[in-house]
Write a protein that holds these residues in place. Structure first.
Motif, PDB file in Angstrom:
ATOM      1  N   ILE A 162     -65.028  55.625 161.304  1.00 26.44           N
ATOM      2  CA  ILE A 162     -64.813  56.713 160.275  1.00 26.44           C
ATOM      3  C   ILE A 162     -64.880  56.096 158.700  1.00 26.44           C
ATOM      4  O   ILE A 162     -64.632  55.065 158.546  1.00 26.44           O
ATOM      5  CB  ILE A 162     -63.700  57.383 160.482  1.00 26.44           C
ATOM      6  CG1 ILE A 162     -63.135  58.712 159.681  1.00 26.44           C
ATOM      7  CG2 ILE A 162     -62.318  56.256 160.280  1.00 26.44           C
ATOM      8  CD1 ILE A 162     -62.171  59.459 160.063  1.00 26.44           C
ATOM      9  N   ALA A 163     -65.256  57.166 158.169  1.00 33.00           N
ATOM     10  CA  ALA A 163     -64.900  56.839 156.418  1.00 33.00           C
ATOM     11  C   ALA A 163     -64.299  58.043 156.019  1.00 33.00           C
ATOM     12  O   ALA A 163     -64.456  59.129 156.244  1.00 33.00           O
ATOM     13  CB  ALA A 163     -66.625  56.656 155.873  1.00 33.00           C
ATOM     14  N   VAL A 164     -63.341  57.519 155.175  1.00 32.83           N
ATOM     15  CA  VAL A 164     -62.510  58.517 154.427  1.00 32.83           C
ATOM     16  C   VAL A 164     -62.985  58.705 153.145  1.00 32.83           C
ATOM     17  O   VAL A 164     -62.854  57.817 152.230  1.00 32.83           O
ATOM     18  CB  VAL A 164     -61.068  58.267 154.303  1.00 32.83           C
ATOM     19  CG1 VAL A 164     -60.109  59.144 153.774  1.00 32.83           C
ATOM     20  CG2 VAL A 164     -60.666  57.882 155.720  1.00 32.83           C
ATOM     21  N   LEU A 165     -63.480  59.806 152.783  1.00 34.51           N
ATOM     22  CA  LEU A 165     -64.150  60.095 151.362  1.00 34.51           C
ATOM     23  C   LEU A 165     -63.056  60.162 150.336  1.00 34.51           C
ATOM     24  O   LEU A 165     -62.132  60.911 150.730  1.00 34.51           O
ATOM     25  CB  LEU A 165     -65.159  61.173 151.212  1.00 34.51           C
ATOM     26  CG  LEU A 165     -66.470  60.947 151.997  1.00 34.51           C
ATOM     27  CD1 LEU A 165     -67.272  62.019 152.232  1.00 34.51           C
ATOM     28  CD2 LEU A 165     -67.216  59.497 151.627  1.00 34.51           C
ATOM     29  N   PRO A 166     -63.179  59.948 148.895  1.00 31.55           N
ATOM     30  CA  PRO A 166     -62.165  60.444 147.929  1.00 31.55           C
ATOM     31  C   PRO A 166     -61.970  61.919 148.121  1.00 31.55           C
ATOM     32  O   PRO A 166     -63.044  62.770 147.924  1.00 31.55           O
ATOM     33  CB  PRO A 166     -62.681  59.978 146.790  1.00 31.55           C
ATOM     34  CG  PRO A 166     -63.832  59.077 147.054  1.00 31.55           C
ATOM     35  CD  PRO A 166     -64.243  59.256 148.366  1.00 31.55           C
ATOM     36  N   PHE A 167     -60.724  62.320 148.272  1.00 29.70           N
ATOM     37  CA  PHE A 167     -60.671  63.776 147.965  1.00 29.70           C
ATOM     38  C   PHE A 167     -60.748  64.269 146.732  1.00 29.70           C
ATOM     39  O   PHE A 167     -60.512  63.568 145.613  1.00 29.70           O
ATOM     40  CB  PHE A 167     -59.080  63.954 148.409  1.00 29.70           C
ATOM     41  CG  PHE A 167     -58.973  64.030 150.119  1.00 29.70           C
ATOM     42  CD1 PHE A 167     -59.532  63.076 150.795  1.00 29.70           C
ATOM     43  CD2 PHE A 167     -57.942  64.915 150.636  1.00 29.70           C
ATOM     44  CE1 PHE A 167     -59.323  63.268 152.141  1.00 29.70           C
ATOM     45  CE2 PHE A 167     -57.691  64.893 151.804  1.00 29.70           C
ATOM     46  CZ  PHE A 167     -58.505  64.074 152.719  1.00 29.70           C
ATOM     47  N   VAL A 168     -61.375  65.385 146.640  1.00 31.61           N
ATOM     48  CA  VAL A 168     -61.837  65.979 145.355  1.00 31.61           C
ATOM     49  C   VAL A 168     -60.519  66.615 144.658  1.00 31.61           C
ATOM     50  O   VAL A 168     -59.785  67.597 145.269  1.00 31.61           O
ATOM     51  CB  VAL A 168     -62.921  67.142 145.627  1.00 31.61           C
ATOM     52  CG1 VAL A 168     -63.153  67.704 144.338  1.00 31.61           C
ATOM     53  CG2 VAL A 168     -64.062  66.385 146.429  1.00 31.61           C
ATOM     54  N   ASN A 169     -60.284  66.334 143.394  1.00 27.16           N
ATOM     55  CA  ASN A 169     -59.134  67.022 142.721  1.00 27.16           C
ATOM     56  C   ASN A 169     -59.745  68.198 142.137  1.00 27.16           C
ATOM     57  O   ASN A 169     -60.592  68.561 141.157  1.00 27.16           O
ATOM     58  CB  ASN A 169     -58.890  65.902 141.390  1.00 27.16           C
ATOM     59  CG  ASN A 169     -57.957  66.639 140.613  1.00 27.16           C
ATOM     60  OD1 ASN A 169     -57.291  67.733 140.925  1.00 27.16           O
ATOM     61  ND2 ASN A 169     -58.037  66.019 139.103  1.00 27.16           N
ATOM     62  N   MET A 170     -59.231  69.230 142.597  1.00 28.25           N
ATOM     63  CA  MET A 170     -59.735  70.561 142.236  1.00 28.25           C
ATOM     64  C   MET A 170     -58.821  71.006 141.439  1.00 28.25           C
ATOM     65  O   MET A 170     -58.539  72.414 141.092  1.00 28.25           O
ATOM     66  CB  MET A 170     -59.901  71.667 143.562  1.00 28.25           C
ATOM     67  CG  MET A 170     -61.108  70.778 144.270  1.00 28.25           C
ATOM     68  SD  MET A 170     -61.152  71.863 145.649  1.00 28.25           S
ATOM     69  CE  MET A 170     -62.017  73.368 145.107  1.00 28.25           C
TER      70      MET A 170
END
Length: 163
Positions: free
Chosen positions: A59-67
């Motif tokens: 698995i890869a955990v992508l950086p969560f988008v700051n919305m």
């Protein structure tokens, strides 16, 4: 202090979701009905020997988008992503792409298949964080990188706290 507590609770809940999905997939029978896109991807994989075949429990955990609209909150969404990555890395049966590799895609608009190929992973966890006042909304989605299809619903965690 409160922000740290919220981050820990949110990352623990999302880690539980990801771990639960991976364990269910690991122990589920392989004879599940396929969608047409999944069937097409599986067909291509069978006929093309050079098809993408990452380790099954990776698995890869992508950086969560700051919305949230506030650039100063990037540290919070990045920290949440990093906590999830570290939590998943503690699972011996799971191969987790390194932080620097996953965070390379921050702000990029590459499709999941491209990211998965470059990181050689079977699953990609992506999400977003929205913070407004004392409320934080965290949404995550676990995707099958081979088929490009989501493993299920997008869980949303809403945390409200008063200082």
């Amino acid at each position: 202090m409160l922000l740290a507590l919220v981050a820990v609770v949110g990352s623990a809940a999302l880690a539980y979701f990801a771990i639960d999905k991976i364990r269910v997939l690991k122990h589920s029978p392989t004879s599940q009905p396929m969608t047409s896109a999944a069937s097409e991807a599986a067909s291509r994989a069978r006929t093309n020997p050079a098809a993408f075949a990452p380790p099954p429990h990776s698995i890869a955990v992508l950086p969560f988008v700051n919305m949230s609209g506030d650039k100063e909150q990037d540290y919070f969404s990045d920290g949440l992503s990093e906590e999830l990555l570290n939590s998943l890395a503690r699972i011996n049966e799971l191969q987790v792409a390194a932080r620097t590799s996953s965070f390379y895609f921050k702000g990029e608009h590459a499709d999941l298949a491209t990211i998965a190929h470059k990181l050689n992973v079977a699953s990609v966890l992506e999400g977003s964080v929205r913070r407004s006042g004392h409320t934080i909304r965290i949404t995550a989605q676990l995707n099958n990188a081979v088929t490009g299809i989501s493993y299920g619903h997008r869980p949303t965690i809403v945390i409200s706290a008063t200082c």
